[in-house]
Design a protein around this motif. Sequence first.
Motif, short mmCIF file in Angstrom:
data_model
loop_
_atom_site.label_atom_id
_atom_site.label_comp_id
_atom_site.label_asym_id
_atom_site.label_seq_id
_atom_site.Cartn_x
_atom_site.Cartn_y
_atom_site.Cartn_z
N VAL A 322 0.85 -1.19 0.00
CA VAL A 322 0.00 0.00 0.00
C VAL A 322 0.89 1.24 0.00
O VAL A 322 1.80 1.37 0.83
CB VAL A 322 -0.93 0.01 1.23
CG1 VAL A 322 -1.74 1.30 1.29
CG2 VAL A 322 -1.86 -1.20 1.20
N ALA A 323 0.61 2.14 -0.93
CA ALA A 323 1.38 3.39 -1.02
C ALA A 323 1.02 4.31 0.15
O ALA A 323 -0.12 4.36 0.60
CB ALA A 323 1.09 4.09 -2.34
N VAL A 324 2.02 5.03 0.64
CA VAL A 324 1.84 6.05 1.68
C VAL A 324 1.91 7.41 1.00
O VAL A 324 2.93 7.75 0.39
CB VAL A 324 2.92 5.94 2.76
CG1 VAL A 324 2.81 7.10 3.76
CG2 VAL A 324 2.82 4.60 3.48
N THR A 325 0.84 8.17 1.09
CA THR A 325 0.79 9.48 0.44
C THR A 325 0.62 10.57 1.49
O THR A 325 -0.44 10.71 2.09
CB THR A 325 -0.37 9.54 -0.57
OG1 THR A 325 -0.26 8.47 -1.50
CG2 THR A 325 -0.35 10.86 -1.33
N LEU A 326 1.70 11.32 1.71
CA LEU A 326 1.67 12.43 2.65
C LEU A 326 1.45 13.74 1.91
O LEU A 326 1.84 13.89 0.73
CB LEU A 326 3.00 12.53 3.40
CG LEU A 326 3.39 11.35 4.30
CD1 LEU A 326 4.80 11.57 4.84
CD2 LEU A 326 2.41 11.18 5.45
N LYS A 327 0.83 14.69 2.57
CA LYS A 327 0.78 16.05 2.04
C LYS A 327 2.20 16.60 1.98
O LYS A 327 3.12 16.07 2.60
CB LYS A 327 -0.07 16.94 2.95
CG LYS A 327 -1.51 16.48 3.14
CD LYS A 327 -2.34 16.72 1.89
CE LYS A 327 -3.80 16.39 2.16
NZ LYS A 327 -4.65 16.59 0.94
N ASP A 328 2.40 17.68 1.22
CA ASP A 328 3.72 18.33 1.20
C ASP A 328 4.01 18.89 2.60
O ASP A 328 3.14 19.53 3.22
CB ASP A 328 3.75 19.47 0.17
CG ASP A 328 3.69 18.94 -1.26
OD1 ASP A 328 4.07 17.76 -1.47
OD2 ASP A 328 3.27 19.70 -2.15
N ARG A 329 5.21 18.67 3.06
CA ARG A 329 5.58 19.11 4.40
C ARG A 329 5.73 20.63 4.41
O ARG A 329 6.52 21.20 3.65
CB ARG A 329 6.89 18.46 4.82
CG ARG A 329 7.36 18.83 6.21
CD ARG A 329 8.54 18.00 6.62
NE ARG A 329 8.99 18.28 7.95
CZ ARG A 329 9.71 17.45 8.69
NH1 ARG A 329 10.03 16.27 8.20
NH2 ARG A 329 10.11 17.79 9.90
N PRO A 330 4.99 21.32 5.28
CA PRO A 330 5.10 22.79 5.33
C PRO A 330 6.49 23.22 5.80
O PRO A 330 7.12 22.58 6.66
CB PRO A 330 4.04 23.20 6.36
CG PRO A 330 3.10 22.02 6.45
CD PRO A 330 3.96 20.82 6.20
N ALA A 331 6.97 24.33 5.26
CA ALA A 331 8.27 24.87 5.68
C ALA A 331 8.27 25.18 7.18
O ALA A 331 9.32 25.19 7.82
CB ALA A 331 8.58 26.13 4.88
N PHE A 332 7.09 25.43 7.74
CA PHE A 332 6.92 25.70 9.16
C PHE A 332 7.58 24.62 10.02
O PHE A 332 8.07 24.88 11.12
CB PHE A 332 5.42 25.78 9.46
CG PHE A 332 5.04 26.12 10.86
CD1 PHE A 332 4.93 27.43 11.28
CD2 PHE A 332 4.76 25.11 11.78
CE1 PHE A 332 4.55 27.74 12.59
CE2 PHE A 332 4.38 25.41 13.08
CZ PHE A 332 4.27 26.73 13.49
N TYR A 333 7.58 23.36 9.51
CA TYR A 333 8.12 22.23 10.25
C TYR A 333 9.52 21.83 9.80
O TYR A 333 10.00 20.74 10.13
CB TYR A 333 7.17 21.04 10.16
CG TYR A 333 5.85 21.32 10.84
CD1 TYR A 333 5.75 21.31 12.22
CD2 TYR A 333 4.70 21.63 10.10
CE1 TYR A 333 4.54 21.61 12.85
CE2 TYR A 333 3.51 21.91 10.72
CZ TYR A 333 3.43 21.90 12.10
OH TYR A 333 2.24 22.20 12.73
N GLY A 334 10.18 22.69 9.06
CA GLY A 334 11.55 22.40 8.64
C GLY A 334 11.60 21.47 7.46
O GLY A 334 10.58 21.01 6.95
N SER A 335 12.83 21.14 7.04
CA SER A 335 13.00 20.30 5.85
C SER A 335 12.87 18.85 6.22
O SER A 335 13.00 18.46 7.38
CB SER A 335 14.37 20.55 5.24
OG SER A 335 15.38 20.27 6.19
#
Length: 335
Positions: A322-335
């Motif tokens: 099963v693929a894991v699909t995350l939203k784009d990580r906000p810059a607020f939380y670092g790289s």
Amino acid sequence: MTIHIGVVGTGMIGQDHIRRITDVVTGADVVAVADVDFDRAEEVASGINARALPTGHDVINDSLVDAVVVTSWGPTHAEYVLAAIEAGKYVFCEKPLATTAEDCLRIIEAEQAFGRRLVQVGFMRRYDAGYRSMKRVIDGGEIGSPLVMHCAHRNRTVPESYHSEMAVQDTAVHEIDTVRWLLDDEIVSAQVIKPRKTTKRFEHLQDPQIMLFETASGARIDLEVFVNCQYGYDIQCETVGETGVVRLPDPADVWLRSSAQLRTNVLQGWEQRFAAAFDLEFVEWVASMHDGRLAGPSAWDGYAAAVITDATTEALHSGRVVAVTLKDRPAFYGS
């Protein structure tokens, strides 16, 4: 300056955190508590000279409370974390951050709207000395690029109420967060293999389970979850890199040579294995609040864990990768 803390949830883990804030941590004290069992809240409060308040929201909104610890029932976490953000107060939330990825995203959006980090999630393995040493080795390039990670999470036994999905959601979630942190890499797929079942379990439970993960960089992780191993509580982790291997040490104990045998003890519970990590987790959380800058596991880490455990639970039932699909990580939380 002393940080005055309110605790929402005075069950076993709540009482344990109250004890460490009171007895181990400096620069903080518990001033208010709440629980669905008000009698229990009153009993706990009386032992530490705190106040028992009717509801978690009363604790969060109390003018004497500077920061909040949420150790209530999992489905209530999102409600209390969002209320703490609205009140502008730091909040430490035991895992899970929320029981759905959607609620985790609501928390992320609320925290970003507030403008600075207020939320820390209770992934305590990041504070374990062995895991921290392993991370220093990996980050320092001493084994080259990580290729494969072997993990095991074994419990002596579990109660009848434990079901197959809990092997993912309550047990493997610790390794899921730890792998992401150790490798600084996101998990992109999950699979669950069902070996022959141990006879030492209740009929409804699939035990053991082998979980397979792949990261964005192509590293592979295998995780054995075996919650009725009978012999003790045993946490193992080994990372294989291009030029070397690093392995998590076993907890320190004496080796006894006697009667033609060489033996040592095996811990029987997580309370002993990670006691020092729990203590350090709260020491550093309080220190970071004094500094005005949280550095521990974030709301984004709570969200990522929720998405990955959802995918792994689907893989458990479907038998598929099963693929894991995350939203784009906000810059607020670092790289």
